[in-house]
Design a protein around this motif. Structure first.
Motif, PDB file in Angstrom:
ATOM      1  N   ARG A  81       4.143  -0.261   3.978  1.00  0.00           N
ATOM      2  CA  ARG A  81       2.883  -0.702   4.587  1.00  0.00           C
ATOM      3  C   ARG A  81       2.299  -1.729   3.635  1.00  0.00           C
ATOM      4  O   ARG A  81       1.937  -1.399   2.505  1.00  0.00           O
ATOM      5  CB  ARG A  81       1.933   0.476   4.810  1.00  0.00           C
ATOM      6  CG  ARG A  81       2.445   1.475   5.830  1.00  0.00           C
ATOM      7  CD  ARG A  81       1.350   2.399   6.331  1.00  0.00           C
ATOM      8  NE  ARG A  81       0.794   3.219   5.274  1.00  0.00           N
ATOM      9  CZ  ARG A  81       1.279   4.404   4.904  1.00  0.00           C
ATOM     10  NH1 ARG A  81       2.350   4.894   5.509  1.00  0.00           N
ATOM     11  NH2 ARG A  81       0.713   5.104   3.935  1.00  0.00           N
ATOM     12  N   ALA A 103       4.325  -0.354  -5.215  1.00  0.00           N
ATOM     13  CA  ALA A 103       2.929   0.000  -4.937  1.00  0.00           C
ATOM     14  C   ALA A 103       2.044  -0.360  -6.125  1.00  0.00           C
ATOM     15  O   ALA A 103       2.449  -0.266  -7.276  1.00  0.00           O
ATOM     16  CB  ALA A 103       2.831   1.492  -4.635  1.00  0.00           C
ATOM     17  N   ASN A 126       9.649   2.293   4.957  1.00  0.00           N
ATOM     18  CA  ASN A 126       8.347   2.965   4.949  1.00  0.00           C
ATOM     19  C   ASN A 126       7.224   2.068   4.442  1.00  0.00           C
ATOM     20  O   ASN A 126       6.139   2.548   4.130  1.00  0.00           O
ATOM     21  CB  ASN A 126       8.423   4.223   4.078  1.00  0.00           C
ATOM     22  CG  ASN A 126       8.745   3.909   2.616  1.00  0.00           C
ATOM     23  OD1 ASN A 126       9.256   2.832   2.313  1.00  0.00           O
ATOM     24  ND2 ASN A 126       8.459   4.838   1.720  1.00  0.00           N
ATOM     25  N   ARG A 140       0.839  -1.197   0.000  1.00  0.00           N
ATOM     26  CA  ARG A 140       0.000   0.000   0.000  1.00  0.00           C
ATOM     27  C   ARG A 140       0.877   1.250   0.000  1.00  0.00           C
ATOM     28  O   ARG A 140       0.449   2.312  -0.433  1.00  0.00           O
ATOM     29  CB  ARG A 140      -0.910  -0.003   1.227  1.00  0.00           C
ATOM     30  CG  ARG A 140      -1.974  -1.096   1.166  1.00  0.00           C
ATOM     31  CD  ARG A 140      -2.846  -1.149   2.412  1.00  0.00           C
ATOM     32  NE  ARG A 140      -3.900  -2.125   2.217  1.00  0.00           N
ATOM     33  CZ  ARG A 140      -5.090  -1.844   1.707  1.00  0.00           C
ATOM     34  NH1 ARG A 140      -5.383  -0.607   1.357  1.00  0.00           N
ATOM     35  NH2 ARG A 140      -5.996  -2.785   1.556  1.00  0.00           N
ATOM     36  N   HIS A 141       2.100   1.100   0.468  1.00  0.00           N
ATOM     37  CA  HIS A 141       3.066   2.202   0.468  1.00  0.00           C
ATOM     38  C   HIS A 141       4.450   1.586   0.571  1.00  0.00           C
ATOM     39  O   HIS A 141       4.625   0.519   1.162  1.00  0.00           O
ATOM     40  CB  HIS A 141       2.810   3.142   1.648  1.00  0.00           C
ATOM     41  CG  HIS A 141       3.582   4.415   1.577  1.00  0.00           C
ATOM     42  ND1 HIS A 141       4.788   4.594   2.201  1.00  0.00           N
ATOM     43  CD2 HIS A 141       3.320   5.577   0.928  1.00  0.00           C
ATOM     44  CE1 HIS A 141       5.242   5.812   1.956  1.00  0.00           C
ATOM     45  NE2 HIS A 141       4.361   6.430   1.185  1.00  0.00           N
TER      46      HIS A 141
END
Length: 273
Positions: A89, A68, A87, A51-52
């Protein structure tokens, strides 16, 4: 001085094999977990998508980059490991064997906004939902839609051959190394011709094409982590930013800057065949 507490491994968070539901999901924020996910396996197949940020998976003698809006599909029983950007997610979708018409081999799949949202909804549900309720129906639709998603080429064949693996490990650590095939042949105690044949036999690519694919994998990961185009170009050993941009656009159909923009907007990026 207080002791540093090791970050929790992502695989300790949830055991997908404790449920026989067709599909269950969970979210992971790698600010809270160790970046390295060790080699492991489970009965269920697994879709990993970002998602990120991004995550790099190693499975089936391949390195898979998961930028992503894409996901890597790993069938049940296949050993795999992963390393996420700081970072990252991620969302995991675990699929019970026989529940969906998904590939029998590892691959990278596009993730549509609809699938993204449905997996997000499933992640908020009980992992032992009844097989006749709304969650079960949505899981079936999610799996049907996932089976229709196009494949993308975000993988690097590395082979189980020790010499190819040695080169892959070295260039993954130091992708700016521009040593020639002849130099690598000396390092692994082979003739240049023999190494060229071995590389083609084990990976299906020439050394030059294989190294370019490695550069794409590294570039996608670094751009997703927030690195600038200039810094990625330097990390990969390009003499100029323009040379890096030219390679990237020729391979993927968009410039690195355009690709970074898609990470922010969530739009589908063009990919050349």
């Amino acid at each position: 001085m207080p002791k540093m507490i090791p970050a929790q491994s992502a695989i300790s968070v949830f055991d997908p094999d404790l449920t026989t539901c067709p599909a269950v999901a969970c979210h992971l924020d790698f600010a809270e977990h160790a970046a390295e996910v060790p080699l492991h396996t489970h009965r269920k197949g697994q879709l990993i998508f970002a998602r990120h940020g991004a995550v790099t998976c190693t499975a089936d003698d391949q390195i898979w980059i998961v930028p992503a809006n894409c996901g890597v599909w790993i069938p049940g029983g296949v050993q795999h490991s992963a390393r996420a950007t700081f970072n990252a997610r991620l969302s995991y979708l675990f699929v019970e064997p026989g529940s969906a018409n998904l590939p029998e081999n590892c691959c990278t799949l596009s993730i549509s906004p609809m699938i993204r949202e449905m997996i997000g909804w499933l992640a908020d549900q009980n992992t032992d939902y009844p097989l006749n309720n709304h969650a079960a129906r949505l899981a079936r639709v999610t799996l049907d839609e996932l089976a229709e998603m196009p494949r993308e080429r975000f993988n690097l064949p590395i082979s189980s051959n020790s010499k190819i693996r040695m080169i892959a490990d070295a260039l993954t650590i130091e992708p700016s190394d521009r040593s020639t095939l002849a130099t690598w042949a000396k390092r692994v105690a082979m003739s240049e011709r023999s190494l060229a044949r071995l590389m083609m036999r084990e990976t299906g690519l020439t050394f030059g094409r294989w190294r370019q694919q490695l550069h794409l994998v590294v570039a996608l990961r670094e751009l997703a982590s927030g690195a600038t185009v200039q810094n990625v170009s330097v990390e990969l050993g390009y003499e100029s930013v323009n040379a890096f941009i030219t390679m990237f656009k020729a391979a993927l159909g968009s410039t690195p800057a355009q690709y970074r923009a898609t990470l922010l907007t969530g739009t589908k990026r063009p990919i050349k065949d």
